[in-house]
Design a protein around this motif. Structure first.
Motif, short mmCIF file in Angstrom:
data_model
loop_
_atom_site.label_atom_id
_atom_site.label_comp_id
_atom_site.label_asym_id
_atom_site.label_seq_id
_atom_site.Cartn_x
_atom_site.Cartn_y
_atom_site.Cartn_z
N GLN A 15 70.04 51.05 95.04
CA GLN A 15 69.60 52.40 94.70
C GLN A 15 68.48 52.36 93.67
N VAL A 16 68.51 51.40 92.76
CA VAL A 16 67.42 51.27 91.79
C VAL A 16 66.12 50.93 92.50
N ALA A 17 66.19 50.00 93.46
CA ALA A 17 64.99 49.63 94.22
C ALA A 17 64.48 50.80 95.05
N LEU A 18 65.38 51.54 95.70
CA LEU A 18 64.96 52.67 96.53
C LEU A 18 64.36 53.79 95.69
N ILE A 19 64.94 54.05 94.54
CA ILE A 19 64.39 55.09 93.66
C ILE A 19 62.98 54.70 93.21
N THR A 20 62.79 53.43 92.86
CA THR A 20 61.46 52.95 92.47
C THR A 20 60.47 53.09 93.61
N TYR A 24 57.07 55.59 93.97
CA TYR A 24 55.72 55.08 94.18
C TYR A 24 55.08 55.55 95.48
N VAL A 25 55.86 56.09 96.42
CA VAL A 25 55.24 56.69 97.60
C VAL A 25 54.96 58.17 97.38
N GLY A 26 55.31 58.68 96.20
CA GLY A 26 54.99 60.06 95.87
C GLY A 26 56.12 61.03 96.13
N SER A 27 57.33 60.54 96.24
CA SER A 27 58.47 61.40 96.55
C SER A 27 59.26 61.73 95.28
N TYR A 28 60.03 62.80 95.36
CA TYR A 28 61.07 63.02 94.38
C TYR A 28 62.15 61.95 94.58
N VAL A 29 63.02 61.77 93.59
CA VAL A 29 63.99 60.68 93.65
C VAL A 29 65.40 61.21 93.39
N PRO A 30 66.44 60.54 93.94
CA PRO A 30 67.83 60.98 93.74
C PRO A 30 68.34 60.57 92.36
N ALA A 31 68.03 61.35 91.37
CA ALA A 31 68.47 61.08 89.99
C ALA A 31 68.30 62.35 89.18
N THR A 32 68.92 62.36 87.99
CA THR A 32 68.70 63.47 87.06
C THR A 32 67.34 63.38 86.43
N SER A 33 66.92 62.15 86.08
CA SER A 33 65.57 61.90 85.57
C SER A 33 65.23 60.45 85.83
N ILE A 66 66.32 55.13 84.54
CA ILE A 66 66.87 56.03 85.56
C ILE A 66 68.18 56.60 85.04
N ARG A 67 68.27 57.91 85.03
CA ARG A 67 69.48 58.58 84.55
C ARG A 67 70.21 59.21 85.74
N GLU A 68 71.49 58.84 85.86
CA GLU A 68 72.35 59.35 86.93
C GLU A 68 71.69 59.16 88.30
N GLY A 69 71.27 57.93 88.54
CA GLY A 69 70.67 57.60 89.82
C GLY A 69 71.71 57.52 90.93
N ARG A 70 71.26 57.84 92.16
CA ARG A 70 72.16 57.83 93.30
C ARG A 70 71.48 57.11 94.46
N HIS A 71 72.30 56.57 95.36
CA HIS A 71 71.75 55.94 96.56
C HIS A 71 71.45 57.04 97.58
N PRO A 72 70.21 57.15 98.06
CA PRO A 72 69.84 58.29 98.91
C PRO A 72 70.56 58.34 100.24
N VAL A 73 71.10 57.21 100.71
CA VAL A 73 71.82 57.20 101.99
C VAL A 73 73.32 57.29 101.77
N VAL A 74 73.84 56.45 100.87
CA VAL A 74 75.29 56.37 100.66
C VAL A 74 75.84 57.69 100.14
N GLU A 75 75.07 58.40 99.31
CA GLU A 75 75.60 59.64 98.74
C GLU A 75 75.89 60.70 99.81
N ASN A 76 75.25 60.58 100.97
CA ASN A 76 75.51 61.52 102.05
C ASN A 76 76.61 61.05 102.99
N GLN A 77 77.11 59.84 102.77
CA GLN A 77 78.13 59.29 103.65
C GLN A 77 79.54 59.38 103.07
N ILE A 78 79.63 59.61 101.78
CA ILE A 78 80.94 59.67 101.14
C ILE A 78 81.11 61.01 100.44
N GLU A 79 82.34 61.34 100.13
CA GLU A 79 82.63 62.67 99.58
C GLU A 79 82.13 62.81 98.14
#
Length: 508
Positions: free
Chosen positions: A264-269, A273-282, A219-232
C-alpha cells in the motif's frame, strides 16, 4: 462509423471541459481542451462516405453511403431493382404482343428469358430471338433484355469491387488526418483516466497528496486501494520515512499484514506520482525516482533458476540500481536457503541499503536477529504488525506499531491453515524442547553486535603488560589470544560458528 460518431460528440465533450477551465491557469485541462477540437473536414468526409449502420466487413458490401458515388449507386440500383424491371418489361411485352400468358423468367443456366406457349407462337415479334425450345413452349431473348442481363448479372460483383475501391480511397484521404486523430485519441485517453481517478477518489474518500522537494515519505492512515474494497473493515496504518529514518524493519506473524502494508505504501507513492489522489488521510511525498520490489516467491524452471536464485537476482538488481531517491520493498529476503546463510544475506542487504544506497526501505523479515540493526544504525527503526493470542488461536490486529514483534506465531498460523491437530501438538512439544535447550546452553556470540571497544590506559600500560605476561603461563593464555584475534564484523556466519567451536574446545 465509430470514429465518425465519436468525432460528432467532441463539441459536447469540449464544452464540458471548458466549463471546468481556470482561465488564469488552464494547465492540463487547457491542453486537453485544445486537443479535442473537432476536425471538420475529417468528420464531413466520414459522414458523407459511411452508412449510418455499415456492414461489419467491407467485403460484404453495405459500407459506403448512398449518394457518395454515382457509379456505385447505379450498380446497386441494377442489383436491387431487377425484380421490378422484369415486372415492368413483362407488362409492356404483353401489351405490345397481345400474348396474355407471356412471362419473363430467370434461371441460372440460361439467364433471363421470355417464355411463350406454342399456342401463341404466331404472335411472337420479329425482334425476339429463340433461346430454348421446350415441349409446350418456346423461350426467347430480346436486345433490351439481353442488355439488362449483362448489367444485372454482374452488377453485384461490380458493386462490391467498386465499394472496395472507394473504401481504399477513403483510407488514403483519411491518412492526412492521422496526426490530428492521434492527438485527439491521446487527449481523450488522458481525460478518461482523470475522470476515472476522480470518480474513484470521491467514492472512496481519497486525499490530495503533497509532493515536496525534501526527502520524506509521510503517509497518515494509508490504505490499500484494492484490499480495502474486498474486506469489511480495513485497518489504516501510518508510514513515516525521512532523511533521519530511512529503513523500517517490519516483523510480525504470517498473515499479519506485512506485505499488504508494504504494497500500500508503494501504491500510494505511485498513485501520487501519476497525478492521482491517494487512499490516505494525508500524504507528503518527496522525490522518488524508482520503486523496487522483492516480494513473493516464484521459480523460473524454464530458464533453470530456483526460487532462491530468482530472489537473489532481483535483490542484486535492487542493490545495483537503487539510489537515495528510490523506494525499496524487501519481503523476507534470504528465506530460500539455510538459516545462517539467509540471515547473513538479509543482514548484509539491509546494511547496504542503509549505508550505501540510503534508499527509503521497507524491510520485512522473520529473522528476529535483524531487529538489532537499529541499535547500530540510527536511520533504521523497528515496527511490527500486532496480533494477540486467544486460547489456542490467534487474532490479527493488522495495526503497525513501533518496536519488534515478540514472536512469529507460526504454529497458530499453521493451525488456522488446517494443519492436523496431531502435527500441531507434536510441533508444540518440539518447540518447547528447542526453547529449553536454548536457555540451558551457553550464551551464543551475537553475530551482529558491534565489536567491543578495546580500552587501554597509557598510564597503566606497564602494569597491563605485566598482568598479560603472568597469564601467558596459565591455562587460559591460548583462549585469550584466540579471543583477541577475532574481528566479529569481518566474519561470515560459517567462520563465526567455527570460531565458537574452537573456543569451546580451548575452554574445555
Amino acid at each position: 462509423a465509430s470514429l465518425r460518431d465519436g468525432l460528432a460528440q467532441l463539441p459536447v465533450l469540449r464544452h464540458g471541459v471548458e466549463l471546468t477551465l481556470d482561465r488564469a491557469a488552464p494547465g492540463l485541462l487547457g491542453d486537453i481542451h485544445a486537443a479535442i477540437a473537432t476536425p471538420a473536414d475529417c468528420l464531413d468526409l466520414l459522414q458523407r462516405a459511411i452508412l449510418p449502420e455499415p456492414s461489419v466487413m467491407v467485403r460484404d458490401g453495405g459500407v459506403i453511403a448512398r449518394g457518395f458515388d454515382a457509379e456505385l449507386d447505379e450498380l446497386r440500383g441494377l442489383s436491387e431493382n431487377a425484380g421490378q424491371f422484369l415486372v415492368d418489361l413483362e407488362t409492356r411485352e404483353r401489351a405490345r404482343t397481345g400474348i396474355g400468358n407471356l412471362r419473363v423468367e430467370y434461371n441460372k443456366v440460361h439467364g433471363f428469358y421470355i417464355e411463350v406457349t406454342n399456342g401463341q407462337a404466331d404472335k411472337v415479334p420479329d425482334d425476339y430471338r429463340r433461346r430454348q425450345t421446350l415441349k409446350n413452349c418456346e423461350r426467347y431473348i430480346t436486345p433490351e433484355l439481353k442488355a439488362f442481363e449483362d448489367k444485372a448479372l454482374s452488377a453485384q460483383d461490380r458493386a462490391l469491387a467498386r465499394e472496395k475501391l472507394l473504401w481504399d480511397q477513403l483510407l488514403a484521404d483519411l491518412a492526412a488526418h492521422i496526426g490530428t486523430l492521434q492527438s485527439i485519441a491521446q487527449a481523450l485517453a488522458l481525460l478518461d483516466t482523470l475522470q476515472a481517478l476522480t470518480a474513484h477518489a470521491v467514492r472512496h474518500n481519497w486525499c490530495a497528496p503533497q509532493l515536496v522537494g525534501e526527502p520524506c515519505l509521510d503517509i497518515r492512515e494509508g490504505r490499500h486501494p484494492v484490499v480495502e474494497n474486498q474486506i469489511e473493515r480495513f485497518i489504516a496504518n501510518d508510514c513515516a520515512l525521512s532523511d533521519a529514518q530511512r529503513l523500517l524493519l517490519i516483523t510480525g506473524p504470517n498473515m499479519g499484514g506485512k506485505s499488504t502494508f508494504m504494497r500500500q505504501v508503494a501504491l500510494i507513492t505511485l498513485l501520487a506520482y501519476v497525478g492521482s489522489y491517494v487512499p490516505a488521510t494525508s500524504a507528503t511525498i518527496g522525490p522518488i525516482d524508482r520503486i523496487f520490489t522483492r516480494i513473493g516467491a516464484s521459480d523460473d524452471l524454464a530458464n533453470g533458476r530456483s526460487t532462491f536464485m530468482v530472489e537473489m537476482t532481483e535483490s542484486a538488481a535492487i542493490l545495483n540500481g537503487a539510489t537515495e531517491h528510490s523506494l525499496v520493498l524487501m519481503d523476507e529476503v534470504g528465506r530460500g536457503t539455510s538459516t545462517f546463510d539467509g540471515l547473513a544475506l538479509a543482514w548484509a542487504i539491509a546494511h547496504h541499503l542503509i549505508e550505501n544506497s540510503r534508499s527509503f526501505t521497507l524491510f520485512a523479515t522473520h529473522y528476529f536477529e535483524l531487529t538489532q540493526l537499529p541499535e547500530q544504525h540510527p536511520s533504521a527503526a523497528n515496527v511490527h504488525l500486532s496480533a494477540v493470542e486467544h486460547k489456542d488461536s490467534i487474532v490479527f490486529l493488522h495495526a503497525v506499531q513501533p518496536g519488534p514483534a515478540s514472536q512469529s506465531y507460526g504454529l497458530q498460523v499453521a493451525q488456522l491453515a488446517g494443519v492436523p491437530p496431531q502435527v500441531i501438538k507434536a510441533a508444540r512439544k518440539h518447540l518447547a524442547r528447542l526453547e529449553s535447550q536454548a536457555l540451558e546452553s551457553s550464551s551464543q556470540l551475537d553475530l551482529f553486535a558491534a565489536p567491543a571497544a578495546e580500552e587501554q590506559d597509557d598510564t597503566d600500560a606497564t602494569g597491563s603488560h605485566a598482568h598479560a605476561g603472568a597469564q601467558a603461563h596459565g591455562a587460559d593464555s591460548e583462549l585469550l589470544e584466540a579471543l583477541a584475534g577475532i574481528d566479529p564484523d569481518a566474519l561470515t556466519p560459517r567462520e563465526a560458528l567455527e570460531h565458537i567451536y574452537r573456543l569451546k574446545r580451548l575452554a574445555a
